[in-house]
Design a protein around this motif. Structure first.
Motif, PDB file in Angstrom:
ATOM      1  N   VAL A 183       0.835  -1.204   0.000  1.00  0.00           N
ATOM      2  CA  VAL A 183       0.000   0.000   0.000  1.00  0.00           C
ATOM      3  C   VAL A 183       0.869   1.254   0.000  1.00  0.00           C
ATOM      4  O   VAL A 183       0.594   2.211  -0.739  1.00  0.00           O
ATOM      5  N   LEU A 184       1.926   1.266   0.792  1.00  0.00           N
ATOM      6  CA  LEU A 184       2.794   2.435   0.827  1.00  0.00           C
ATOM      7  C   LEU A 184       3.542   2.627  -0.493  1.00  0.00           C
ATOM      8  O   LEU A 184       3.746   3.758  -0.937  1.00  0.00           O
ATOM      9  N   GLN A 185       3.928   1.519  -1.114  1.00  0.00           N
ATOM     10  CA  GLN A 185       4.543   1.620  -2.438  1.00  0.00           C
ATOM     11  C   GLN A 185       3.549   2.213  -3.426  1.00  0.00           C
ATOM     12  O   GLN A 185       3.899   3.099  -4.228  1.00  0.00           O
ATOM     13  N   ALA A 186       2.320   1.738  -3.367  1.00  0.00           N
ATOM     14  CA  ALA A 186       1.283   2.244  -4.262  1.00  0.00           C
ATOM     15  C   ALA A 186       0.980   3.708  -3.983  1.00  0.00           C
ATOM     16  O   ALA A 186       0.770   4.506  -4.906  1.00  0.00           O
ATOM     17  N   ALA A 187       0.946   4.080  -2.718  1.00  0.00           N
ATOM     18  CA  ALA A 187       0.693   5.473  -2.354  1.00  0.00           C
ATOM     19  C   ALA A 187       1.808   6.371  -2.880  1.00  0.00           C
ATOM     20  O   ALA A 187       1.549   7.463  -3.406  1.00  0.00           O
ATOM     21  N   GLY A 188       3.045   5.911  -2.748  1.00  0.00           N
ATOM     22  CA  GLY A 188       4.170   6.674  -3.282  1.00  0.00           C
ATOM     23  C   GLY A 188       4.072   6.831  -4.784  1.00  0.00           C
ATOM     24  O   GLY A 188       4.308   7.921  -5.328  1.00  0.00           O
ATOM     25  N   ASP A 189       3.711   5.742  -5.465  1.00  0.00           N
ATOM     26  CA  ASP A 189       3.551   5.805  -6.923  1.00  0.00           C
ATOM     27  C   ASP A 189       2.481   6.824  -7.303  1.00  0.00           C
ATOM     28  O   ASP A 189       2.664   7.615  -8.240  1.00  0.00           O
ATOM     29  N   ALA A 190       1.358   6.789  -6.597  1.00  0.00           N
ATOM     30  CA  ALA A 190       0.258   7.700  -6.903  1.00  0.00           C
ATOM     31  C   ALA A 190       0.655   9.152  -6.643  1.00  0.00           C
ATOM     32  O   ALA A 190       0.311  10.047  -7.423  1.00  0.00           O
ATOM     33  N   LEU A 191       1.384   9.395  -5.554  1.00  0.00           N
ATOM     34  CA  LEU A 191       1.839  10.748  -5.260  1.00  0.00           C
ATOM     35  C   LEU A 191       2.790  11.251  -6.336  1.00  0.00           C
ATOM     36  O   LEU A 191       2.711  12.405  -6.765  1.00  0.00           O
ATOM     37  N   VAL A 192       3.689  10.391  -6.770  1.00  0.00           N
ATOM     38  CA  VAL A 192       4.643  10.781  -7.814  1.00  0.00           C
ATOM     39  C   VAL A 192       3.919  11.103  -9.113  1.00  0.00           C
ATOM     40  O   VAL A 192       4.240  12.071  -9.809  1.00  0.00           O
ATOM     41  N   GLU A 193       2.914  10.306  -9.445  1.00  0.00           N
ATOM     42  CA  GLU A 193       2.206  10.482 -10.717  1.00  0.00           C
ATOM     43  C   GLU A 193       1.227  11.655 -10.705  1.00  0.00           C
ATOM     44  O   GLU A 193       1.130  12.405 -11.685  1.00  0.00           O
ATOM     45  N   HIS A 194       0.479  11.795  -9.595  1.00  0.00           N
ATOM     46  CA  HIS A 194      -0.647  12.730  -9.609  1.00  0.00           C
ATOM     47  C   HIS A 194      -0.601  13.824  -8.550  1.00  0.00           C
ATOM     48  O   HIS A 194      -1.383  14.769  -8.626  1.00  0.00           O
ATOM     49  N   VAL A 252      21.489  15.546  -1.896  1.00  0.00           N
ATOM     50  CA  VAL A 252      21.450  15.680  -3.356  1.00  0.00           C
ATOM     51  C   VAL A 252      21.064  14.363  -4.018  1.00  0.00           C
ATOM     52  O   VAL A 252      20.244  14.334  -4.950  1.00  0.00           O
ATOM     53  N   ALA A 253      21.632  13.264  -3.548  1.00  0.00           N
ATOM     54  CA  ALA A 253      21.300  11.955  -4.127  1.00  0.00           C
ATOM     55  C   ALA A 253      19.822  11.647  -3.969  1.00  0.00           C
ATOM     56  O   ALA A 253      19.183  11.093  -4.876  1.00  0.00           O
ATOM     57  N   THR A 254      19.256  12.013  -2.822  1.00  0.00           N
ATOM     58  CA  THR A 254      17.835  11.776  -2.578  1.00  0.00           C
ATOM     59  C   THR A 254      16.965  12.645  -3.478  1.00  0.00           C
ATOM     60  O   THR A 254      16.016  12.165  -4.111  1.00  0.00           O
ATOM     61  N   LEU A 255      17.293  13.930  -3.541  1.00  0.00           N
ATOM     62  CA  LEU A 255      16.454  14.856  -4.288  1.00  0.00           C
ATOM     63  C   LEU A 255      16.550  14.667  -5.795  1.00  0.00           C
ATOM     64  O   LEU A 255      15.612  14.996  -6.519  1.00  0.00           O
ATOM     65  N   THR A 256      17.667  14.142  -6.265  1.00  0.00           N
ATOM     66  CA  THR A 256      17.824  13.930  -7.712  1.00  0.00           C
ATOM     67  C   THR A 256      17.424  12.534  -8.154  1.00  0.00           C
ATOM     68  O   THR A 256      17.383  12.257  -9.352  1.00  0.00           O
ATOM     69  N   ASP A 257      17.103  11.667  -7.188  1.00  0.00           N
ATOM     70  CA  ASP A 257      16.602  10.342  -7.554  1.00  0.00           C
ATOM     71  C   ASP A 257      15.225  10.502  -8.200  1.00  0.00           C
ATOM     72  O   ASP A 257      14.366  11.221  -7.661  1.00  0.00           O
ATOM     73  N   PRO A 258      14.988   9.881  -9.357  1.00  0.00           N
ATOM     74  CA  PRO A 258      13.720  10.108 -10.069  1.00  0.00           C
ATOM     75  C   PRO A 258      12.479   9.858  -9.216  1.00  0.00           C
ATOM     76  O   PRO A 258      11.524  10.643  -9.260  1.00  0.00           O
ATOM     77  N   ARG A 259      12.485   8.808  -8.446  1.00  0.00           N
ATOM     78  CA  ARG A 259      11.311   8.515  -7.619  1.00  0.00           C
ATOM     79  C   ARG A 259      11.331   9.308  -6.322  1.00  0.00           C
ATOM     80  O   ARG A 259      10.341   9.964  -5.966  1.00  0.00           O
ATOM     81  N   GLN A 260      12.449   9.268  -5.585  1.00  0.00           N
ATOM     82  CA  GLN A 260      12.508   9.919  -4.295  1.00  0.00           C
ATOM     83  C   GLN A 260      12.321  11.428  -4.403  1.00  0.00           C
ATOM     84  O   GLN A 260      11.633  12.042  -3.591  1.00  0.00           O
ATOM     85  N   GLY A 261      12.926  12.028  -5.410  1.00  0.00           N
ATOM     86  CA  GLY A 261      12.784  13.462  -5.589  1.00  0.00           C
ATOM     87  C   GLY A 261      11.344  13.859  -5.850  1.00  0.00           C
ATOM     88  O   GLY A 261      10.822  14.805  -5.243  1.00  0.00           O
ATOM     89  N   ALA A 262      10.694  13.124  -6.746  1.00  0.00           N
ATOM     90  CA  ALA A 262       9.289  13.412  -7.045  1.00  0.00           C
ATOM     91  C   ALA A 262       8.408  13.175  -5.825  1.00  0.00           C
ATOM     92  O   ALA A 262       7.450  13.917  -5.566  1.00  0.00           O
TER      93      ALA A 262
END
Length: 207
Positions: A28-39, A103-113
């Motif tokens: 669920v948390l993975q899905a929530a993260g995905d949804a936050l990144v997308e929308h 910087v590594a966290t913020l520039t990571d495609p998923r983590q940054g988003a």
């Protein structure tokens, strides 16, 4: 870090389960993260999260109740997975490690988003803002240990505000990330760390 996890769990009811329930939480948390990144937060929907996680809607509604509760638990999970601070015996090296981790966290495609989405949510939701503030307060406290060690070694003056030194490292990095859009890389990280260390040695952060 464990103190933050326990506090958020107590405050928001995000008690970490075991076994199959733990796997459901992770999905669920993975899905929530995905949804936050997308929308983003404004379109976060518990039913959509349940569909993405392939679990029953009732399970999600019963455990998390609201989107803000879900985001708060996501912050608990992010805290659990955070990299602990380094201890190199040198303030310059410790602050450089901190800046490069940011910087590594913020520039990571998923983590940054994901951080952008959570920060945006915090601007319009008090509960999310409180959880985010506690997350960062604890991360700053953890890394402040390297400044206290530097005080003990005589690298910086006694009375240096350790929290302010750590904030000085990350502030220009978050400014680039959220405001200016200027590049973020290790060179920028090293410059931010060096600036904070130089200012600390000069007594700028003494109280």
């Amino acid at each position: 870090m464990r103190g933050l996890v326990m506090e958020l769990e107590t405050r928001y009811g995000a008690v970490r389960p075991g076994g199959r329930t733990a796997r459901v939480r992770a999905a669920v948390l993975q899905a929530a993260g995905d949804a936050l990144v997308e929308h983003g937060f404004d379109r976060l929907d518990l039913a959509d999260v349940a569909r993405r996680a392939e679990v029953g809607k009732t399970t999600v509604y019963r455990r998390w109740s609201t989107t803000t509760g879900l985001v708060a638990d996501l912050l608990v999970d992010m805290a659990e997975q955070s990299t602990p601070r380094t201890d190199t015996g040198s303030l310059d090296e410790d602050l450089r490690a901190n800046a490069r981790l940011v910087v590594a966290t913020l520039t990571d495609p998923r983590q940054g988003a994901l951080f952008k989405a959570v920060i945006a949510a915090a601007t319009c939701d008090e509960r999310t803002a409180e959880a985010l503030h506690r997350f960062y307060a604890t991360r700053i406290e953890e890394w402040a240990g390297c400044v206290r060690a530097a005080i003990a070694r005589g690298e910086v003056p006694g009375g240096t505000d350790a929290h302010e030194v750590i904030r000085a490292v990350s502030a220009p990095l978050y400014y680039r990330f959220l405001a200016s859009g200027d590049p973020l890389d290790e060179t920028v990280a090293d410059r931010a760390a060096a600036g904070a260390a130089t200012a600390a040695r000069a007594g700028v952060y003494t109280v």
